[in-house]
Motif scaffolding. Structure first.
Motif, mmCIF file in Angstrom:
data_model
loop_
_atom_site.group_PDB
_atom_site.id
_atom_site.type_symbol
_atom_site.label_atom_id
_atom_site.label_comp_id
_atom_site.label_asym_id
_atom_site.label_seq_id
_atom_site.Cartn_x
_atom_site.Cartn_y
_atom_site.Cartn_z
ATOM 1 N N GLU A 2 0.828 -1.220 0.000
ATOM 2 C CA GLU A 2 0.000 0.000 0.000
ATOM 3 C C GLU A 2 0.851 1.254 0.000
ATOM 4 O O GLU A 2 0.385 2.330 -0.343
ATOM 5 C CB GLU A 2 -0.973 0.012 1.182
ATOM 6 N N SER A 3 2.130 1.134 0.358
ATOM 7 C CA SER A 3 2.973 2.321 0.380
ATOM 8 C C SER A 3 3.535 2.659 -1.003
ATOM 9 O O SER A 3 4.149 3.697 -1.187
ATOM 10 C CB SER A 3 4.110 2.144 1.389
ATOM 11 N N ARG A 11 2.510 3.945 -4.295
ATOM 12 C CA ARG A 11 1.339 4.614 -4.857
ATOM 13 C C ARG A 11 1.731 5.937 -5.521
ATOM 14 O O ARG A 11 2.808 6.460 -5.276
ATOM 15 C CB ARG A 11 0.324 4.886 -3.751
ATOM 16 N N VAL A 12 0.829 6.449 -6.328
ATOM 17 C CA VAL A 12 1.029 7.793 -6.869
ATOM 18 C C VAL A 12 0.640 8.777 -5.774
ATOM 19 O O VAL A 12 -0.404 8.602 -5.144
ATOM 20 C CB VAL A 12 0.132 8.021 -8.105
ATOM 21 N N ILE A 13 1.479 9.767 -5.550
ATOM 22 C CA ILE A 13 1.128 10.759 -4.529
ATOM 23 C C ILE A 13 0.412 11.923 -5.210
ATOM 24 O O ILE A 13 0.990 12.624 -6.031
ATOM 25 C CB ILE A 13 2.386 11.260 -3.791
ATOM 26 N N GLU A 14 -0.850 12.042 -4.903
ATOM 27 C CA GLU A 14 -1.639 13.135 -5.472
ATOM 28 C C GLU A 14 -2.433 13.787 -4.368
ATOM 29 O O GLU A 14 -3.039 13.105 -3.550
ATOM 30 C CB GLU A 14 -2.630 12.586 -6.522
ATOM 31 N N ILE A 15 -2.385 15.093 -4.333
ATOM 32 C CA ILE A 15 -3.150 15.804 -3.294
ATOM 33 C C ILE A 15 -4.281 16.569 -3.954
ATOM 34 O O ILE A 15 -4.079 17.210 -4.955
ATOM 35 C CB ILE A 15 -2.227 16.798 -2.528
#
Lengths: 131, 157
Positions: free
Chosen positions: A124-125, A127-131
């Motif tokens: 799960e770590s 991943r694409v980081i999107e805010i």
């Protein structure tokens, strides 16, 4: 009485394992029963011997061995070293979140439980980081 | 068609699958080894190491020579892997044809002397490599395809 902590051994190519553990210490402070081995500097027999030495020296019943690459020589050596050891599990694809969870839970979770948890955490770590 | 014939005591591992595999893009990796091919557990271990990108065949030395010579793999690009000079020589003696062998990994072990960074041999292995060289085969010692090509024939005579 609490159970003895689960031993962790990180077996990688190059110095990745040692550096990962250094980074874990940087984040959580002192850690226990965790060791790093460089599989690419040692031959297959030497890796197997070193794993057995660590397990024996620390009377480790239960252990998790982390390897960096599924299909690599380090992984093959670890699988070979633990072929007849039911209480030692080998997990591939080690990453920092996995190790951070290991060192903070190695004294409170059972072996199967912690292995399931670490695989989930590791996956799960990524991943694409999107805010 | 064998596009790479490699001696590597780690057999199928990351350097072979990723380092060479993603560059030369074989269809199949053949591991020719009597020890591994005779045990289910060992076969499974190395077949899984080939990963999802390549087909794997794990054969005895005789079966590998027979099947390669018989044209079974003619339509495929093949990496042929053996664990040491003895296995390579045995295959040549059984009739395998080769012009060049990549001596890619004979790692440090007690009693072995250094030829290159990734090639260490004991006296017996040096003799076997010499026998291979005498057949007119080029022995080249790159660990990875991007390394400078270095021929070690002169170092084993």
């Amino acid at each position: 009485m609490t159970e003895k902590e689960i031993t962790g051994i990180v077996v990688t190519h190059g110095n990745l394992g040692e550096e990962l553990l250094k980074t874990v210490r940087l984040i959580v402070g002192e850690i226990h029963d965790c060791y790093a081995l460089s599989g690419s500097d040692l031959g297959d027999e030497k890796v197997i011997e070193s794993i057995h030495d660590i397990l024996k020296a620390h009377h480790a019943g239960r252990a998790v061995i982390f390897v960096d690459y599924f299909g690599g020589s380090c992984g093959a050596s670890c699988v070979r070293a633990t072929r007849y050891l039911d209480d030692v599990k080998v997990i591939s694809g080690v990453n920092l979140p996995m190790l951070l969870d290991f060192v903070t839970k190695q004294g409170i979770m059972g072996l199967d439980e912690i292995v399931d948890h670490l695989i989930h955490r590791g996956q799960e770590s990524v991943r694409v980081i999107e805010i | 068609m064998v596009i790479l014939f490699r001696i590597d005591d780690r057999l199928i591992h990351a350097q072979v699958v990723v380092g060479w595999g993603r560059r030369l893009k074989p269809d199949r990796i053949i591991l020719a080894d009597d020890q591994v091919s005779s045990e289910d557990w060992e076969r499974e271990l190395y077949a899984s190491a080939a990963g999802p990108d390549f087909k794997a065949a794990i054969l005895s030395l005789s079966d590998a020579v027979e099947q390669i010579g018989g044209g079974v793999f003619d339509s495929e690009k093949v990496f042929l892997l053996v664990r040491g000079p003895a296995e390579a020589l045995e295959m040549l003696e059984k009739g395998l044809e080769a012009k060049e062998i990549n001596v890619g990994g004979l790692h440090f072990r007690e009693g072995r002397e250094k030829i290159t960074e990734n090639v260490w041999v004991d006296g017996k292995e040096r003799g076997l490599l010499r026998d291979i060289a005498k057949r007119g085969i080029t022995l080249e010692a790159r660990a990875l395809p991007g390394d400078a090509k270095s021929t070690i024939n002169s170092k084993v005579v």
